[in-house]
Motif scaffolding. Structure first.
Motif, PDB file in Angstrom:
ATOM      1  N   ILE A  69      -7.032  -0.176  -1.984  1.00  0.00           N
ATOM      2  CA  ILE A  69      -7.522  -0.381  -3.353  1.00  0.00           C
ATOM      3  C   ILE A  69      -6.854   0.612  -4.295  1.00  0.00           C
ATOM      4  CG2 ILE A  69      -9.562  -0.176  -4.835  1.00  0.00           C
ATOM      5  CD1 ILE A  69     -11.217  -1.334  -2.639  1.00  0.00           C
ATOM      6  N   VAL A 128     -10.719   0.524   1.772  1.00  0.00           N
ATOM      7  CA  VAL A 128     -10.515   1.361   0.577  1.00  0.00           C
ATOM      8  C   VAL A 128      -9.067   1.832   0.462  1.00  0.00           C
ATOM      9  CG1 VAL A 128     -11.074   3.645  -0.375  1.00  0.00           C
ATOM     10  CG2 VAL A 128     -12.911   2.088   0.273  1.00  0.00           C
ATOM     11  N   GLY A 165      -9.557   3.710  -6.309  1.00  0.00           N
ATOM     12  CA  GLY A 165      -9.279   3.871  -4.888  1.00  0.00           C
ATOM     13  C   GLY A 165      -9.511   5.280  -4.381  1.00  0.00           C
ATOM     14  N   ASN A 201       0.816  -1.218   0.000  1.00  0.00           N
ATOM     15  CA  ASN A 201       0.000   0.000   0.000  1.00  0.00           C
ATOM     16  C   ASN A 201       0.851   1.270   0.000  1.00  0.00           C
ATOM     17  OD1 ASN A 201      -1.976   1.887   0.298  1.00  0.00           O
ATOM     18  ND2 ASN A 201      -2.514   1.331   2.387  1.00  0.00           N
TER      19      ASN A 201
END
Length: 622
Positions: free
Chosen positions: A621, A618, A574, A356
Motif C-alpha cells: 500500500i 500493508v 502505507g 512494490n
C-alpha cells in the motif's frame, strides 16, 4: 373491513383506463386516496393545536429525558396522543409507528402504516426556535406515499403525495433548475455534528470539505428548504424511521433525491443514514465520497459477507465500479496505466508500470530529445505516485518520417570509402571497392533522431503522461480498494477476538486472586506477625498488574480504530499502517505473556495470524 374503503373516479376515464397517463393516475390515486391526504392534514392540525400553547411558554416546558438522553416534553406526548386518537377513530385498521408511543399494529393487517414524529427538533422547540416540525408519513407496504412537514408556529406546511407533486400551503413546490452542479458550489446541512461518530464523522468531514460551506441546525426544516432549492445537500446519521419517512415524498415529488448512504431507498429497515440533494448529479457526487470512504467500505464489506464472498478477493475485483475515486482510501503500489493520443502527424503512447518498493524509484525510456524534459516528467510522477518502482515507456511517432528508425550517415559512408581506397592503395592490389564492403562498417547507419518533430511535441507528451498517470492511479486504487476490504475484514476479526479476551479477563483475575489468597494464607501461618498481615492487600500485591491486560487491550483497540480511520486519509498511508501493525503486534505479545492463560494464549495466536496477513498486505500500500 380494512380502514377506509375508497371508490375514487378518475376524471376523463369514466369508462375505461386505456391510456398510460390514465393508468398512472389511477395507480397514484390507489396508493394515496384523497381522503388520506385530508386525514394527514387533519393530523397536522391536531398536533399543532397541542404544540402551540407550550411554545416559548413562560417558565419553560416540562422536559424528561429518554434512555438515549434525548429530550421529550409534554408537548411531544400530547401531539402524538392527539394524532393517535384521530387515527383510532378514522383509520382504526391501519398500523401506527410513533416516536413517543412506539408501534400499534392492527390485527386486520392493513397495507397502510402511519409514521409519526410529533416534534422533530425537540431541542429547538424547548429553546424557542421555530425550526422544528411535525412529521407525518404514510406508507403503503414498503413504499412511502405521503409525507407532511408541518411548522405549526410559522403556519408553513409542505405536503408531498406520490405521483402528484409537492406543495407549500397548497401551492406547487419545485426545485429550480439553476441549482449548483458541483459540490464545491453547494451548501451542506446537518442537524448537529454530534450525530456523527468515528468513521461516520470522518466521512461527513470529507463531504464537508468538498462543499462550499456547512450549516448545522434546522432539523426537518432544512429538508423543507431543500425541496424549494435553498438548501442543496443534507447528510445525516443516527436517524430513526420517524425522522425521515415523511421527508421522502416531499423531496422526491419536488424533484430532489433522498436515500441512505448506500444509495438505497429509505424504509423502516434502513441503517439510519440519510443523504438528500437537490439534484441527481449532486447526490451522485456526494454519494461517491461517502460510499468509498471507510464507512462505505465497511458497508460494502458487510454486504459481501452476507453474500458469502469470504476472503476471496476475485469476486470483489470483478464487481468494482470502473469510476472509483482516487482521492481517498488505500492505493496499491502495483498497477498499470496507459494512454495514447494523436495530433496531426504525431502519435504519442505512454505506458506506466509500478510495483512494490519502499521508496520512489523511477526509470524512463523515451526518445533522446525528451531528455531535457525528464526532470519535469519525474517531478510530476513523484508528486502523483509517491512510492513504488515506476517504469515509464514513452513512444513518439511521426507519420511523415521513414518507417525505419535509422538513417544513413553520409559522412561516415564517405569516410568508409576513403578508408577502403587507402587500404587498396597501400596493398597495391588491382581491386575496386564494393557496396558490400562499405556496409560492413556499422558507423554508416545511425539511430534516427526526430529532429524535425515540431516544437509542440512535449506539450502532447505531457498531456498523454498525465492521462496515463490518471489511468494508473485508477488501477492502483482498484487494487487498493480490494486490499482495503480485506484489511478491514481482518481488523474486524481482531476486534472480535479482543472482545473474547475481555470476556475471559474477569475469570482470569479472580483465579489469580484466589491463588494469591491461598499463598498469603500459607505465608501468614509461618509469620510471627501473622495477626498484622492484611490478606486482601497481600493478594493484590502478589498478583499486582501481572495478569491484568485491560490496558493492553485498550491500546490494541485504539490502534485498530486508528488503523481503520487511516484509510480515509488523502495522503500516503502505507508507512503509517506498517507502524500501527508493529504496535499491534507488540501489544498482543504483551497480552499473551501477561495473561498466563492457555485460552488467551490461543486467542493471541489467532490475532497474530491476522496481523501477519495484514502486514503482508500493508507492504503493497502506498
Amino acid at each position: 373491513v380494512m380502514g377506509f374503503v375508497w371508490h375514487v373516479p378518475v376524471p376523463g376515464c369514466s369508462k375505461m383506463l386505456r391510456s398510460r397517463r390514465c393508468n398512472r393516475l389511477a395507480t397514484c390515486i390507489d396508493l394515496v386516496p384523497d381522503e388520506y391526504v385530508v386525514l394527514g392534514k387533519e393530523l397536522a392540525d391536531a398536533a399543532g393545536n397541542a404544540i402551540r400553547p407550550y411554545f416559548r411558554r413562560v417558565g419553560g416546558v416540562s422536559t424528561d429525558f429518554k434512555s438515549d438522553q434525548s429530550p421529550v416534553t409534554v408537548a411531544d406526548k400530547g401531539a402524538e396522543d392527539a394524532m393517535r386518537t384521530i387515527l383510532k377513530d378514522k383509520a382504526p385498521n391501519d398500523h401506527v409507528l410513533g416516536e413517543e408511543f412506539g408501534t400499534s399494529e392492527s390485527s386486520i393487517g392493513s397495507d397502510y402504516t402511519w409514521v409519526l414524529d410529533p416534534i422533530d427538533g425537540t431541542k429547538a422547540f424547548i429553546t424557542g426556535k421555530p425550526t422544528f416540525g411535525t412529521l407525518i408519513g404514510l406508507m403503503k407496504g414498503p413504499k412511502t406515499v405521503l409525507g407532511i412537514i408541518d411548522q405549526p408556529i410559522s403556519g408553513e406546511r409542505w405536503v408531498g403525495v406520490h405521483g402528484r407533486g409537492s406543495t407549500l400551503n397548497g401551492k406547487p413546490v419545485k426545485i429550480p433548475e439553476d441549482v449548483p452542479t458541483k459540490l464545491s458550489a453547494a451548501n451542506l446541512h446537518a442537524t448537529t455534528p454530534e450525530m456523527f461518530t468515528g468513521i461516520e464523522r470522518m466521512a461527513f468531514e470529507e463531504l464537508q470539505a468538498a462543499c462550499k460551506y456547512t450549516n448545522f441546525g434546522s432539523d426537518c426544516y432544512a429538508y423543507a428548504l431543500l425541496a424549494m432549492g435553498h438548501v442543496h445537500i443534507i447528510c445525516e446519521a443516527d436517524m430513526k424511521p420517524w425522522d425521515y419517512t415523511a421527508l421522502v415524498p416531499v423531496i422526491e415529488e419536488a424533484g430532489g433525491v433522498i436515500t441512505d448512504w448506500r444509495g438505497e431507498e429509505l424504509g423502516l429497515e434502513s441503517d439510519g443514514t440519510v443523504l438528500a440533494a437537490v439534484s441527481a448529479d449532486l447526490h451522485r457526487q456526494a454519494l461517491e465520497l461517502l460510499q468509498y470512504s471507510p464507512r462505505g467500505l465497511l458497508l460494502l464489506r458487510e454486504r459481501e459477507e452476507r453474500a458469502g464472498s469470504g476472503d476471496d478477493l476475485s469476486d470483489i475485483n470483478d464487481e468494482l465500479p470502473s469510476n472509483l475515486p482516487t482521492a481517498v482510501g488505500a492505493s496499491s503500489m502495483t498497477g498499470f496505466g496507459t494512454a495514447m493520443q494523436t495530433s496531426g502527424n504525431l502519435s504519442v503512447k505512454v505506458e506506466i508500470r509500478t510495483i512494490n518498493s519502499r521508496h520512489f524509484d523511477l526509470s524512463v525510456k523515451s526518445p533522446r530529445y525528451l531528455a531535457v524534459h525528464e526532470r519535469e516528467i519525474s517531478a510530476h510522477l513523484r508528486q502523483e505516485l509517491l512510492r513504488g518502482k515506476v517504469m515509464v515507456t514513452i513512444e513518439v511517432k511521426d507519420s511523415e518520417m521513414i518507417v525505419l528508425p535509422i538513417r544513413v550517415d553520409e559522412d561516415a559512408v564517405r569516410a568508409a570509402r576513403h578508408l577502403i581506397d587507402d587500404v587498396v592503395k597501400a596493398s597495391e592490389l588491382d581491386v575496386t571497392p564494393t557496396l558490400d564492403q562499405i556496409l560492413r562498417f556499422s558507423e554508416v547507419f545511425v539511430k534516427k533522431e526526430n529532429g524535425n518533430i515540431n516544437d509542440g511535441v512535449y506539450t502532447l507528451v505531457e498531456e498523454v503522461v498525465r492521462a496515463a498517470v490518471k489511468d494508473l492511479k485508477l488501477s492502483r486504487r482498484r487494487e487498493g480498494y480490494a486490499l482495503q476490504l480485506d484489511l478491514l475484514r481482518r481488523s474486524k476479526a481482531i476486534l472480535e477476538i479482543c472482545e473474547e479476551i475481555e470476556l475471559r479477563l474477569p475469570g482470569i483475575l479472580e483465579r489469580e486472586r484466589e491463588n494469591a489468597r491461598k499463598l498469603a494464607a500459607e505465608l501468614s501461618e509461618n509469620l510471627s506477625t501473622a495477626k498484622n498481615v492484611n490478606l486482601s492487600s497481600v493478594s493484590e500485591q502478589l498478583i499486582g498488574g501481572r495478569v491484568d491486560v485491560s490496558e493492553e487491550l485498550v491500546r490494541l483497540k485504539s490502534h485498530l480504530s486508528i488503523f481503520e480511520l487511516s484509510f480515509f486519509s488523502t495522503k500516503q498511508i502505507g508507512q503509517k499502517l506498517n507502524f500501527l501493525v508493529q504496535e499491534m503486534n507488540r501489544e498482543v505479545t504483551t497480552i499473551s505473556s501477561k495473561a498466563s492463560d492457555a485460552a488467551v494464549s490461543q486467542l493471541c495466536v489467532m490475532i497474530k495470524e491476522q496481523i501477519e496477513r495484514i502486514r503482508e498486505q500493508v507492504q503493497n500500500i502506498v
